[in-house]
Write an enzyme that holds these catalytic residues in place. Sequence first.
Site, mmCIF file in Angstrom:
data_model
loop_
_atom_site.group_PDB
_atom_site.id
_atom_site.type_symbol
_atom_site.label_atom_id
_atom_site.label_comp_id
_atom_site.label_asym_id
_atom_site.label_seq_id
_atom_site.Cartn_x
_atom_site.Cartn_y
_atom_site.Cartn_z
ATOM 1 N N LYS A 36 0.802 -1.229 0.000
ATOM 2 C CA LYS A 36 0.000 0.000 0.000
ATOM 3 C C LYS A 36 0.834 1.279 0.000
ATOM 4 O O LYS A 36 0.418 2.282 -0.556
ATOM 5 C CB LYS A 36 -0.978 0.005 1.168
ATOM 6 C CG LYS A 36 -0.320 0.111 2.532
ATOM 7 C CD LYS A 36 -1.345 -0.041 3.636
ATOM 8 C CE LYS A 36 -0.699 0.117 4.982
ATOM 9 N NZ LYS A 36 -1.517 -0.437 6.069
ATOM 10 N N ARG A 131 -7.956 0.048 17.075
ATOM 11 C CA ARG A 131 -8.354 0.367 15.710
ATOM 12 C C ARG A 131 -9.400 -0.689 15.357
ATOM 13 O O ARG A 131 -10.410 -0.784 16.041
ATOM 14 C CB ARG A 131 -7.163 0.432 14.746
ATOM 15 C CG ARG A 131 -7.499 1.247 13.495
ATOM 16 C CD ARG A 131 -6.346 1.384 12.520
ATOM 17 N NE ARG A 131 -6.026 0.124 11.842
ATOM 18 C CZ ARG A 131 -5.092 -0.004 10.907
ATOM 19 N NH1 ARG A 131 -4.363 1.041 10.561
ATOM 20 N NH2 ARG A 131 -4.865 -1.166 10.344
HETATM 21 C C1 LIG Z 1 -0.711 -1.298 6.598
HETATM 22 C C2 LIG Z 1 -1.118 -2.532 7.258
HETATM 23 C C3 LIG Z 1 -0.162 -3.519 7.522
HETATM 24 C C4 LIG Z 1 1.314 -3.336 7.225
HETATM 25 O O1 LIG Z 1 1.846 -2.390 8.112
HETATM 26 P P1 LIG Z 1 3.436 -2.082 8.176
HETATM 27 O O2 LIG Z 1 3.618 -1.325 9.426
HETATM 28 O O3 LIG Z 1 3.742 -1.292 6.951
HETATM 29 O O4 LIG Z 1 4.103 -3.396 8.175
HETATM 30 C C5 LIG Z 1 -0.596 -4.692 8.106
HETATM 31 N N1 LIG Z 1 -1.892 -4.879 8.439
HETATM 32 C C6 LIG Z 1 -2.839 -3.959 8.202
HETATM 33 C C7 LIG Z 1 -4.250 -4.221 8.582
HETATM 34 C C8 LIG Z 1 -2.488 -2.746 7.599
HETATM 35 O O5 LIG Z 1 -3.418 -1.815 7.367
#
Ligand SMILES: *Cc1c(COP(=O)(O)O)cnc(C)c1O
Length: 357
Positions: A36, A131
């Site tokens: 992302k 969250r």
């Molecule tokens: C963005 C995201 C991740 C990855 O997070 P990082 O800190 O970049 O490893 C994993 N799980 C969810 C639900 C996310 O939104």
Amino acid sequence: MPYPTITVDLGKITRNTEIVVEKCREAGISVVGVTKACCGDPDVANAIRLGGVEWLGDSRIQNIAHLRTAGFDIPMCLLRLPMLSEVREVVRLAEMSLVSELETAKALSEAALDINVCHKVILMVDLGDLREGIMPQNVLRIAKKFAALKGIELYGLGVNFACYGGVVPTRTKLEQLVDLTERARKETGLPMPIVSGGNSASLPLVPDGIPPGVNQLRIGEGILLGRDTIARNLLPGAHPDAFSLNCEIIELQKKPSKPDGEIATDAFGNVPVVVDKGIRKRAILAIGRHDIIVEGLTPVDKGAEILGASSDHLLLDVTNVKRALGVGSIMKFDMQYSSLISGMMSSYITKVMGHGL
Ligand SMILES: *Cc1c(COP(=O)(O)O)cnc(C)c1O
């Protein structure tokens, strides 16, 4: 080359992925490579895929759609809870999603039955970060309801840390997740093969702090920037500089360091506080807050110091920089995650991808 530019060293991303995948494999954990931060860019996603991940994950269905169009057939997971308005795209484009609402699970179920697929669902549990996720005491009741739905398979439980509440993942919290999964397996009679133990914040726990049973992590920043997101330690052998920002100097002049006149607010409504260091060599670079979050930038040139930024300008004190600089010189910056995501999204910044950059 048009500036500003973000150069992306795809080889370093693959290397970082291999390091994360190897570290996790030793602990029995498979990695969802998260794309992302790079807007689902196919070149970056491919570099991550080459590093050996079994799944790709993204928070936006548009990014997943983009990767499908680019020909990716690796399994993909939607990371943000699906909107009811997008469930049709979700079951068509992604094999799995993270879910915390029964209503959403029902909508996914109907959409999956309509196109005759089975969509995997990870039920998210909130273990304190506040969250997404259902509260732990509701897991068995909700898991049973998910399990009764046709068209979806309750594929496991998942958790997220260090996002809203800044809550640090611990062995105890992950043991709680494993325990909940075992009880949900008994309650539903389903295999529920996945226990998804979080994001890059969980990397410092690998291998010794991860309880047996956790078998998946979803890793974005750890791969792209080579660091965990708690202590910000560089993973051994990983590259912190797969991405760098290059900007051009448009003014380089000696000026006083203290603004002259009555002080009100800057362009963003803050009152600037400036230390008087006398006359300094100041560079203006053609990039600003409209392009990128400047707080996550660090100049590569030793002695260079970011003074501030406005919408279109980044101001640096370059008095102590050893190399010769002039108008037209390019200055390079390392980027933290905030700058990386904002910069990758900016249409004003050119992206150059390749190897050995
Ligand atoms: C963005 C995201 C991740 C990855 O997070 P990082 O800190 O970049 O490893 C994993 N799980 C969810 C639900 C996310 O939104």
